[in-house]
Design a protein around this motif. Structure first.
Motif, PDB file in Angstrom:
ATOM      1  N   SER A 965       0.823  -1.215   0.000  1.00  0.00           N
ATOM      2  CA  SER A 965       0.000   0.000   0.000  1.00  0.00           C
ATOM      3  C   SER A 965       0.854   1.260   0.000  1.00  0.00           C
ATOM      4  N   CYS A 966       2.039   1.176   0.576  1.00  0.00           N
ATOM      5  CA  CYS A 966       2.927   2.344   0.616  1.00  0.00           C
ATOM      6  C   CYS A 966       3.645   2.563  -0.709  1.00  0.00           C
ATOM      7  N   SER A 967       3.827   1.500  -1.485  1.00  0.00           N
ATOM      8  CA  SER A 967       4.686   1.598  -2.662  1.00  0.00           C
ATOM      9  C   SER A 967       3.923   1.545  -3.983  1.00  0.00           C
ATOM     10  N   VAL A 968       2.639   1.904  -3.977  1.00  0.00           N
ATOM     11  CA  VAL A 968       1.897   1.994  -5.240  1.00  0.00           C
ATOM     12  C   VAL A 968       2.450   3.146  -6.071  1.00  0.00           C
ATOM     13  N   ASP A 969       2.272   3.065  -7.368  1.00  0.00           N
ATOM     14  CA  ASP A 969       2.832   4.080  -8.259  1.00  0.00           C
ATOM     15  C   ASP A 969       2.207   5.453  -8.049  1.00  0.00           C
ATOM     16  N   SER A 970       0.916   5.479  -7.783  1.00  0.00           N
ATOM     17  CA  SER A 970       0.214   6.759  -7.641  1.00  0.00           C
ATOM     18  C   SER A 970       0.477   7.379  -6.264  1.00  0.00           C
ATOM     19  N   PRO A 971       1.089   8.566  -6.184  1.00  0.00           N
ATOM     20  CA  PRO A 971       1.351   9.202  -4.881  1.00  0.00           C
ATOM     21  C   PRO A 971       0.081   9.419  -4.079  1.00  0.00           C
ATOM     22  N   ALA A 972      -1.017   9.747  -4.748  1.00  0.00           N
ATOM     23  CA  ALA A 972      -2.258  10.050  -4.034  1.00  0.00           C
ATOM     24  C   ALA A 972      -2.838   8.830  -3.334  1.00  0.00           C
ATOM     25  N   GLN A 973      -2.506   7.636  -3.814  1.00  0.00           N
ATOM     26  CA  GLN A 973      -3.067   6.416  -3.239  1.00  0.00           C
ATOM     27  C   GLN A 973      -2.205   5.816  -2.134  1.00  0.00           C
ATOM     28  N   ARG A 974      -1.036   6.395  -1.895  1.00  0.00           N
ATOM     29  CA  ARG A 974      -0.171   5.868  -0.831  1.00  0.00           C
ATOM     30  C   ARG A 974      -0.700   6.265   0.537  1.00  0.00           C
ATOM     31  N   LEU A 975      -0.403   5.441   1.522  1.00  0.00           N
ATOM     32  CA  LEU A 975      -0.838   5.716   2.880  1.00  0.00           C
ATOM     33  C   LEU A 975      -0.121   6.927   3.459  1.00  0.00           C
ATOM     34  N   ASN A 976      -0.772   7.590   4.396  1.00  0.00           N
ATOM     35  CA  ASN A 976      -0.111   8.623   5.181  1.00  0.00           C
ATOM     36  C   ASN A 976       0.784   7.952   6.208  1.00  0.00           C
ATOM     37  N   ILE A 977       1.952   8.514   6.484  1.00  0.00           N
ATOM     38  CA  ILE A 977       2.906   7.868   7.387  1.00  0.00           C
ATOM     39  C   ILE A 977       2.337   7.721   8.790  1.00  0.00           C
ATOM     40  N   VAL A 978       1.415   8.613   9.177  1.00  0.00           N
ATOM     41  CA  VAL A 978       0.776   8.473  10.495  1.00  0.00           C
ATOM     42  C   VAL A 978      -0.002   7.163  10.562  1.00  0.00           C
ATOM     43  N   ASN A 979      -0.722   6.867   9.485  1.00  0.00           N
ATOM     44  CA  ASN A 979      -1.473   5.598   9.428  1.00  0.00           C
ATOM     45  C   ASN A 979      -0.531   4.401   9.454  1.00  0.00           C
ATOM     46  N   VAL A 980       0.617   4.569   8.799  1.00  0.00           N
ATOM     47  CA  VAL A 980       1.583   3.475   8.752  1.00  0.00           C
ATOM     48  C   VAL A 980       2.072   3.137  10.154  1.00  0.00           C
ATOM     49  N   VAL A 981       2.419   4.176  10.924  1.00  0.00           N
ATOM     50  CA  VAL A 981       2.875   3.956  12.300  1.00  0.00           C
ATOM     51  C   VAL A 981       1.790   3.240  13.099  1.00  0.00           C
ATOM     52  N   HIS A 982       0.558   3.695  12.918  1.00  0.00           N
ATOM     53  CA  HIS A 982      -0.563   3.093  13.651  1.00  0.00           C
ATOM     54  C   HIS A 982      -0.731   1.619  13.292  1.00  0.00           C
ATOM     55  N   GLU A 983      -0.672   1.311  12.006  1.00  0.00           N
ATOM     56  CA  GLU A 983      -0.862  -0.072  11.563  1.00  0.00           C
ATOM     57  C   GLU A 983       0.272  -0.968  12.061  1.00  0.00           C
ATOM     58  N   LEU A 984       1.500  -0.481  11.993  1.00  0.00           N
ATOM     59  CA  LEU A 984       2.628  -1.274  12.472  1.00  0.00           C
ATOM     60  C   LEU A 984       2.530  -1.523  13.970  1.00  0.00           C
ATOM     61  N   GLN A 985       2.087  -0.505  14.698  1.00  0.00           N
ATOM     62  CA  GLN A 985       1.928  -0.675  16.138  1.00  0.00           C
ATOM     63  C   GLN A 985       0.868  -1.729  16.443  1.00  0.00           C
ATOM     64  N   HIS A 986      -0.182  -1.733  15.634  1.00  0.00           N
ATOM     65  CA  HIS A 986      -1.238  -2.740  15.808  1.00  0.00           C
ATOM     66  C   HIS A 986      -0.684  -4.140  15.548  1.00  0.00           C
ATOM     67  N   ILE A 987       0.135  -4.269  14.526  1.00  0.00           N
ATOM     68  CA  ILE A 987       0.743  -5.567  14.211  1.00  0.00           C
ATOM     69  C   ILE A 987       1.642  -6.012  15.357  1.00  0.00           C
ATOM     70  N   LEU A 988       2.436  -5.069  15.886  1.00  0.00           N
ATOM     71  CA  LEU A 988       3.312  -5.407  17.011  1.00  0.00           C
ATOM     72  C   LEU A 988       2.506  -5.860  18.223  1.00  0.00           C
ATOM     73  N   ASP A 989       1.417  -5.132  18.519  1.00  0.00           N
ATOM     74  CA  ASP A 989       0.577  -5.504  19.652  1.00  0.00           C
ATOM     75  C   ASP A 989      -0.005  -6.901  19.465  1.00  0.00           C
ATOM     76  N   THR A 990      -0.418  -7.199  18.241  1.00  0.00           N
ATOM     77  CA  THR A 990      -0.980  -8.521  17.948  1.00  0.00           C
ATOM     78  C   THR A 990       0.061  -9.610  18.184  1.00  0.00           C
ATOM     79  N   LEU A 991       1.290  -9.355  17.729  1.00  0.00           N
ATOM     80  CA  LEU A 991       2.360 -10.330  17.927  1.00  0.00           C
ATOM     81  C   LEU A 991       2.625 -10.571  19.401  1.00  0.00           C
ATOM     82  N   GLN A 992       2.726  -9.493  20.141  1.00  0.00           N
ATOM     83  CA  GLN A 992       3.087  -9.618  21.555  1.00  0.00           C
ATOM     84  C   GLN A 992       1.966 -10.221  22.386  1.00  0.00           C
ATOM     85  N   ASN A 993       0.753 -10.165  21.864  1.00  0.00           N
ATOM     86  CA  ASN A 993      -0.377 -10.743  22.599  1.00  0.00           C
ATOM     87  C   ASN A 993      -0.788 -12.107  22.082  1.00  0.00           C
ATOM     88  N   SER A 994      -0.014 -12.633  21.119  1.00  0.00           N
ATOM     89  CA  SER A 994      -0.371 -13.933  20.530  1.00  0.00           C
ATOM     90  C   SER A 994      -0.094 -15.060  21.509  1.00  0.00           C
TER      91      SER A 994
END
Length: 994
Positions: A965-994
């Motif tokens: 989602s971050c590396s699509v060709d169209s700049p307008a369709q890429r995620l905002n970096i704030v959302n990226v941090v949020h999503e990665l944090q969610h993934i980390l939380d999921t891992l640590q709570n598995s």
């Protein structure tokens, strides 16, 4: 006559010698040509630089020749970074006995011509990218003793003809895509000593015929989809030392005499199966046992192993079974006193009952990991726990421990993760908790703790997350706690009895993601400094007695997604800035005293995303709310005169321009703040020359187009190592790079940015211009080193990779959203990500950085726009530099980190790119593109405290999807970096709570 005979004899001798020379020369020529053909199919010949006519081929790197015939007997090219295909002409090296090409990047099929090598004894092609099937022709290598094909992409089945190789002692084929089961015919190879086939989707059952391998020492078939029972014949292999069948679907029970039948066991790994029955007490007889892993089965009954006899054991993992059921279930702990090498004890979710014996404190000083989560243990936690000075992780959550938390816990100064949640601990939190300076996460939630939060917790300056919710804590929130700038994940103090106002120091939590102070007795105004918590994603102040208006400074929290201010005494109008928080997904303002009109934009455009219940003086808003219309909204509503608006705007602009002019002149006439304060130490060319031992090659740690980086020690820098970046000023653009980097470093400070110490702009001893930057030294090198070089044999596990991604994304979020003006890095790639002692990532190299909103962000046809493969496609078309360009580079970096492939890998041709390679694997085949090193670490339990394999693989898939989602060709369709941090944090939380 004699002279004729002598002449004839001489001719015969000469003829024989000539014939011998001819044969030898022909054989040598064959070998020479075969080696040249081998080299011709290598696409990067740097690793074969010695393979030239200046040397005899027997002197070429990796080529071993026999002393008598000068024929090639061995080809040893392990870990040379070679890429390309394996030439079938290797089959012409007829004297070959050993081939070692492991840990390279060979691809394509394994040539069937290798079957010609009848003298071959060892073939090692492991850790490459070979595909296709295992050639049946290999069975002609009837002298073969060792066959190593692990860590490739081989398909098909194991050829049953391999059973004809009667001299085989080792078969290593782990981590491929082999199917078709384990051929029963392999049991005919009675010389077999090691069979390593883990991580292949074989299916089928374990053949009973393998019981013929009487010399077998190692048997590894973990993760092979095997089912059925373990054949009894396997237990008769008395020499067996390493026995691993983890991650299958095996059923049945273990023989009671297991320990007597397999007395030489060193590794017993049966985790993640469906085995039942008791764990045989005879395991006590396996005196050489080092690893016992039987977690995630259905073993039951009382644990009666006498660990006193297992003096070498260092890992015991019994989690997720049905042990226990008696009052003295934990009595076996008493037998562990002699286990002087024990490091890890994992007993979580085993239904153990009773108390934890005081003998727990007698465990080894090497002991570092204790997990008793999810049992039925009760009573006090023994104070002897303080004797475990090597402990780094302690998980006692979800039990019934009671009484006070012993103050001796403060002796465990290596502790990093503490989980004591969901027990019945009472009394105060011990002040000694402040001695745990390495603490990263502390979970004390859902207990009966009381009194105040100790101010000593402010000494835990590495703390990322603190959970104290659902206790009986009272008193004020200590200011020392709120000064912990390390807090980045969560601070949860909810459901307690905390009183008085929220200290203004809360604004120092600039990295915090989640803050929950709900359901306390906090009062006073919400401090305006709370708006400085710019990284917050979730904020809850509900159920307190806060009053006054919501401070406008909260508009700075642009990344917040959930905001709960309900059940307070807040008043005034609903802040209009809430409409502009584009990431806000839910806001709860219910049961306060707000008045006036309810907004209708942003989050207020959907009634499911907000609540304003219990505010009797509100009006307007969406019709679904059923609120009265606001007064003064009719046709005759007075309008502010247009000419007055014009005058107001004009006067404001005039004032701003005048102020800017005066301020600009004043700034020119005064030195900068940083120069007045002398923030940076001054260094000369001579000092840097001395620090690097004359910029010696031995101190060179990196090199690029614009600079070389050296390791050195400055005399006045406490003898600590620094990294000294010396600019190549003769190269075009180097001076501009130096200026750009200096400008960037003037105004940025962040834990995930490389720390600059000083700079040097001088002349060398020949009078040439000299410019250098001095940085904090990063002992763990660059991310590129960990992914693609042989600097370290250790590989990054999944948690480390996700944490590195969070670090890098957090740095970009800071540069894009919290710097004025915003900064675009423009050259994000693994070699510019540096890792410190704790594997925390730091973004460096701002030589191409641009300030957003200035003329510097315009591309020119000659300007450098980044590195090929990482630079976004729009830069190549001459577009302006934007923050979405950095997001693209981050997406490529993420995919590289997860797949292990560079964006410039040779496989990416004819329209295939790293982005498309990952995208095509979504959503069901992501595991097929994940880095083999990462999958191997995952299967070998390199991720601590994670047991849910399916959840881990889902997290891998989510991470790859994020990179796509971050590396699509169209700049307008890429995620905002704030959302990226949020999503990665969610993934980390999921891992640590598995």
């Amino acid at each position: 006559m004699n002279s004729h005979i002598g002449f004839l004899f001489s001719c015969l001798v000469i003829s024989g010698i000539t014939s011998s020379i001819s044969i030898s020369g022909g054989g040598n020529e064959t070998d020479y040509q075969a080696l040249l053909q081998f080299k011709s199919m290598i696409t990067n010949e740097e690793g074969l630089s010695s393979w030239n006519t200046s040397f005899h081929f027997c002197d070429w790197s990796g080529v071993i020749c026999g002393k008598r015939h000068r024929r090639v007997t061995a080809l040893r090219l392990k870990s040379q970074g070679l890429e390309g295909s394996l030439s079938p002409h290797v089959g012409n090296l007829s004297f070959l006995r050993h081939i070692s090409l492991s840990n390279n990047s060979f691809q394509g099929t394994i040539p069937h011509e290798l079957g010609r090598l009848t003298r071959l004894r060892a073939l090692d092609l492991s850790s490459n990218k070979f595909n296709g099937v295992i050639p049946t022709n290999l069975t002609r290598c009837y002298n073969l003793e060792e066959l190593e094909l692990s860590y490739n992409k081989l398909v098909g089945s194991i050829p049953k003809e391999i059973s004809f190789l009667s001299k085989l002692t080792l078969i290593s084929i782990r981590t491929n895509n082999l199917t078709g089961g384990i051929p029963p015919a392999l049991g005919n190879i009675t010389s077999m000593e090691v069979f390593s086939a883990a991580e292949n989707p074989f299916g089928g059952s374990i053949p009973n015929t393998l019981g013929r391998w009487k010399s077998l020492r190692g048997f590894g078939c973990g993760g092979c989809n095997l089912f059925g029972t373990i054949p009894h014949s396997i237990y008769n292999l008395s020499r067996l030392a390493n026995f691993s069948l983890a991650g299958n679907e095996l059923i049945g029970s273990l023989p009671s005499a297991l320990g007597a039948m397999l007395p030489h066991l060193v590794f017993l790994q049966l985790r993640h199966n469906n085995l039942i029955g008791p764990l045989p007490p005879s395991i006590s007889n396996c005196s050489k046992l080092r690893i016992l892993e039987v977690g995630d089965n259905n073993f039951s009954g009382k644990l009666t192993i006498d660990f006193a006899k297992l003096k070498d054991i260092y890992k015991i993992s019994l989690y997720n079974n049905i042990f226990g059921g008696e009052a003295d279930d934990m009595k076996f702990i008493n037998t562990m006193e002699n286990c002087s090498r024990l490091e890890s004890l994992n007993l979580n979710t085993c239904q153990f009952q009773g108390v934890l014996p005081a003998s727990i404190g007698n465990l080894s000083d090497r002991f570092r990991f204790l997990n008793l989560h999810g049992n039925h243990l009760h009573g006090r936690l023994p104070s002897s726990i303080g004797n475990l000075v090597g402990l780094t992780a302690l998980d006692l959550s979800k039990n019934q421990f009671s009484g006070k938390i012993p103050s001796t816990i403060g002796k465990l100064q290596k502790l990093q993760d503490v989980f004591l949640s969901e027990n019945q601990f009472s009394g105060p939190i011990p002040d000694a908790i402040g001695n745990l300076s390495l603490l990263i996460t502390l979970y004390l939630s859902s207990n009966r703790l009381e009194w105040h939060i100790p101010s000593s917790v402010g000494n835990c300056y590495n703390l990322l997350a603190l959970y104290l919710e659902d206790n009986n804590l009272s008193g004020r929130i200590p200011r020392q706690l709120l000064r912990l700038s390390s807090l980045a994940l969560a601070l949860d103090l909810s459901q307690n009895n905390l009183i008085e106002s929220l200290p203004t120091e809360v604004g120092q939590l600039k990295m915090l993601t989640s803050l929950d102070l709900s359901d306390n007795n906090l009062s006073g105004n919400i401090p305006s400094s709370l708006g400085d918590c710019i990284s917050l994603v979730s904020l809850s102040l509900k159920g307190n007695s806060f009053q006054g208006i919501v401070p406008s400074t909260l508009s700075s929290m642009r990344g917040v997604s959930t905001l709960d201010l309900s059940q307070n005494n807040l008043s005034g109008q609903i802040p209009r800035f809430l409409e502009g928080l584009i990431l806000l997904e839910y806001v709860d303002l219910s049961f306060n005293d707000f008045e006036g009109e309810v907004p209708v934009l942003g989050v207020f455009a959907n009634t499911t995303k907000f609540s304003v219940l219990g505010n009797s003086r509100l009006c307007g808003g969406l019709p679904e709310l059923g609120l009265p219309k606001c007064k003064g909204t009719g046709k005759h509503k007075r309008r502010f005169p247009l000419f007055a608006i014009f005058i107001l705007i004009a006067s404001t602009l005039f004032t701003i321009l005048c102020f800017a002019y005066v301020w600009g002149k004043k700034k020119k006439s005064q030195p900068s703040q940083s120069s007045r304060e002398g923030r940076f130490i001054k260094v000369s060319y001579g000092q840097l020359l001395k620090a690097t031992n004359g910029f010696s090659q031995a101190n060179l740690i990196g090199e690029g187009g614009f600079s070389s980086v050296y390791k050195g020690i400055l005399d006045d820098h406490d003898d600590r190592f620094v990294a000294i970046k010396v600019l190549h000023l003769q190269n075009r653009g180097a001076h501009k790079s130096f200026i750009a980097e200096c400008q960037a470093w003037q105004s940025i400070r962040h834990r995930n940015l490389l720390k600059i110490i000083t700079s040097c702009s001088s002349v060398d001893f020949q009078g040439n211009d000299f410019k250098a930057l001095v940085y904090e030294f990063m002992p763990n090198g660059s991310l590129h080193d960990w992914l693609h070089s042989n600097v370290t044999t250790t590989k990054l596990n999944l948690l480390q990779r996700i944490n590195i991604l969070i670090d890098v994304a957090s740095a970009l979020d800071y540069l894009h959203n919290h710097c004025l003006p915003a900064i675009i890095h423009c050259d994000l790639k693994p070699s510019n990500i540096l890792l410190d002692d704790d594997m925390v990532a730091h973004v460096g190299d701002f030589g191409l950085a641009r300030f957003l909103g200035t003329n510097s962000n315009k591309n020119s046809t000659s300007g450098i726009r980044g590195t090929i493969g990482y630079a976004p496609p729009e830069y190549g078309a001459g577009s302006e530099i934007t923050s979405s360009g950095d997001v693209y580079s981050f997406g490529i970096l993420l995919l590289e980190l997860m797949t292990g492939k560079r964006p410039t890998d040779n496989i990416f041709i004819e329209g295939l790119s790293l982005h498309r390679f990952a995208d095509m694997a979504l959503p069901d085949h992501v595991i097929d593109v994940i880095d083999d090193d990462l999958l191997n670490l995952h299967q070998e339990d390199a991720i601590p405290m994670i047991a849910d394999v399916k959840k881990i693989e889902e997290c891998m898939a989510s991470t790859v999807k994020l990179g796509v989602s971050c590396s699509v060709d169209s700049p307008a369709q890429r995620l905002n970096i704030v959302n990226v941090v949020h999503e990665l944090q969610h993934i980390l939380d999921t891992l640590q709570n598995s």
